[in-house]
Design an enzyme around this catalytic site. Structure first.
Site, PDB file in Angstrom:
ATOM      1  CG  MET A  10      -1.844  -1.223   1.264  1.00  0.00           C
ATOM      2  SD  MET A  10      -2.680  -1.445   2.860  1.00  0.00           S
ATOM      3  CE  MET A  10      -1.365  -2.153   3.867  1.00  0.00           C
ATOM      4  CD  GLN A  52      -6.823   3.991   1.095  1.00  0.00           C
ATOM      5  OE1 GLN A  52      -6.524   4.600   0.064  1.00  0.00           O
ATOM      6  NE2 GLN A  52      -5.905   3.591   1.971  1.00  0.00           N
ATOM      7  CB  THR A  83       0.166   2.274   4.478  1.00  0.00           C
ATOM      8  OG1 THR A  83      -0.676   3.395   4.211  1.00  0.00           O
ATOM      9  CG2 THR A  83      -0.692   1.179   5.083  1.00  0.00           C
ATOM     10  CG  ASN A  84       2.070   7.337   7.640  1.00  0.00           C
ATOM     11  OD1 ASN A  84       2.392   7.640   8.774  1.00  0.00           O
ATOM     12  ND2 ASN A  84       2.966   7.170   6.677  1.00  0.00           N
ATOM     13  CB  THR A  85      -3.807   6.123   4.621  1.00  0.00           C
ATOM     14  OG1 THR A  85      -3.220   7.315   4.095  1.00  0.00           O
ATOM     15  CG2 THR A  85      -5.314   6.198   4.454  1.00  0.00           C
ATOM     16  CB  CYS A 196       2.023   9.522   2.602  1.00  0.00           C
ATOM     17  SG  CYS A 196       1.607   8.326   1.317  1.00  0.00           S
ATOM     18  CB  THR A 197       4.926   4.590   3.316  1.00  0.00           C
ATOM     19  OG1 THR A 197       3.808   4.118   2.556  1.00  0.00           O
ATOM     20  CG2 THR A 197       4.669   4.338   4.804  1.00  0.00           C
ATOM     21  CD  GLU A 198       3.097   5.070  -1.127  1.00  0.00           C
ATOM     22  OE1 GLU A 198       3.272   3.839  -1.062  1.00  0.00           O
ATOM     23  OE2 GLU A 198       2.314   5.681  -0.369  1.00  0.00           O
TER      24      GLU A 198
END
Length: 230
Positions: A10, A52, A83-85, A196-198
């Site tokens: 994710m 989501q 993932t943060n979300t 956010c991990t991205e």
């Protein structure tokens, strides 16, 4: 060494950062040819992303609960949601397993407290920036959270899903993020969480003098420490 269970995918673009950095962290600590004991359950992000944006969070939780249970049964000693979300459903996921879940916001708060940061900017998906689940976790630990304005939040969110999640890194998007970061600092932020991990794929400390707190790297360090703790 404990076995780390990672719920990833994710997106897979940032999950590979988790895999690489956890192994590097274990190797730095132990030397030689040591690497991490870990299990990875990678979900289909298209399914998660659609749910989501429909607001069907219980359905996303059900997917992650299945992943968590699978990792526990396979022998994981503790869990990461990479993932943060999706930490929006972390409590629900954690309630369905008996092994600990290492929360990304708690790991981040610990680093901020150590750095004596009391006012921090937050970048992430619209869900992470605008909803209470993440900000309140930090605020409960004495950290004031600033978020960008509505137009800036829309750009941050759009860029995440349309570019780094798809492996695309663009300089114009990096410059837009930097502009938003500087606005947060002008509003009083002592630094900015890359929540956010991205985002860490797009921007890092080499691009700005503003203190950045990359949640992927923070989460990784906490996982390595947990894995090596007696």
């Amino acid at each position: 060494m404990k076995t780390i269970g990672i719920i990833g995918g994710m997106s897979w673009e940032s999950t590979q950062t988790y895999y690489a950095q956890i192994n590097r962290g274990i190797n730095r600590a132990l030397g030689g040819l040591h690497s991490a004991r870990l299990l990875l359950y990678s979900v289909d992000f298209a399914e998660i992303e659609a749910l989501q944006h429909k607001g069907e969070w219980q359905a996303t939780a059900d997917i992650l609960i299945q992943a968590a249970r699978t990792l526990e049964m396979a022998g994981a000693d503790f869990l990461l949601i990479a993932t943060n979300t999706m930490h929006k459903v972390a409590a629900d996921v954690g309630a369905h397993v008996t092994i600990p879940l290492l929360h990304i916001a708690d790991a981040t708060a610990a680093v901020l407290q150590q750095a004596q940061v009391r006012r921090i900017g937050l970048l992430g998906t619209a869900f992470t920036m605008e909803q209470a689940f993440y900000r309140e976790r930090l605020e409960a630990q004495g950290i004031e959270v600033l978020i960008p304005n509505a137009d800036e939040r829309a750009d941050v969110h759009r860029i995440i899903y349309q570019q780094p999640c798809r492996g695309e890194i663009r300089d114009d998007s990096r410059q837009r993020y930097l502009s938003i970061i500087y606005n947060l600092v002008a509003a009083g932020a002592e630094g900015v969480i890359l929540g956010c991990t991205e985002i860490g794929l797009l921007i890092s400390a080499e691009h700005t003098s503003v203190p950045l707190y990359d949640t992927t790297l923070i989460h990784v360090e906490a996982a390595v420490n947990q894995a090596l703790r007696d």
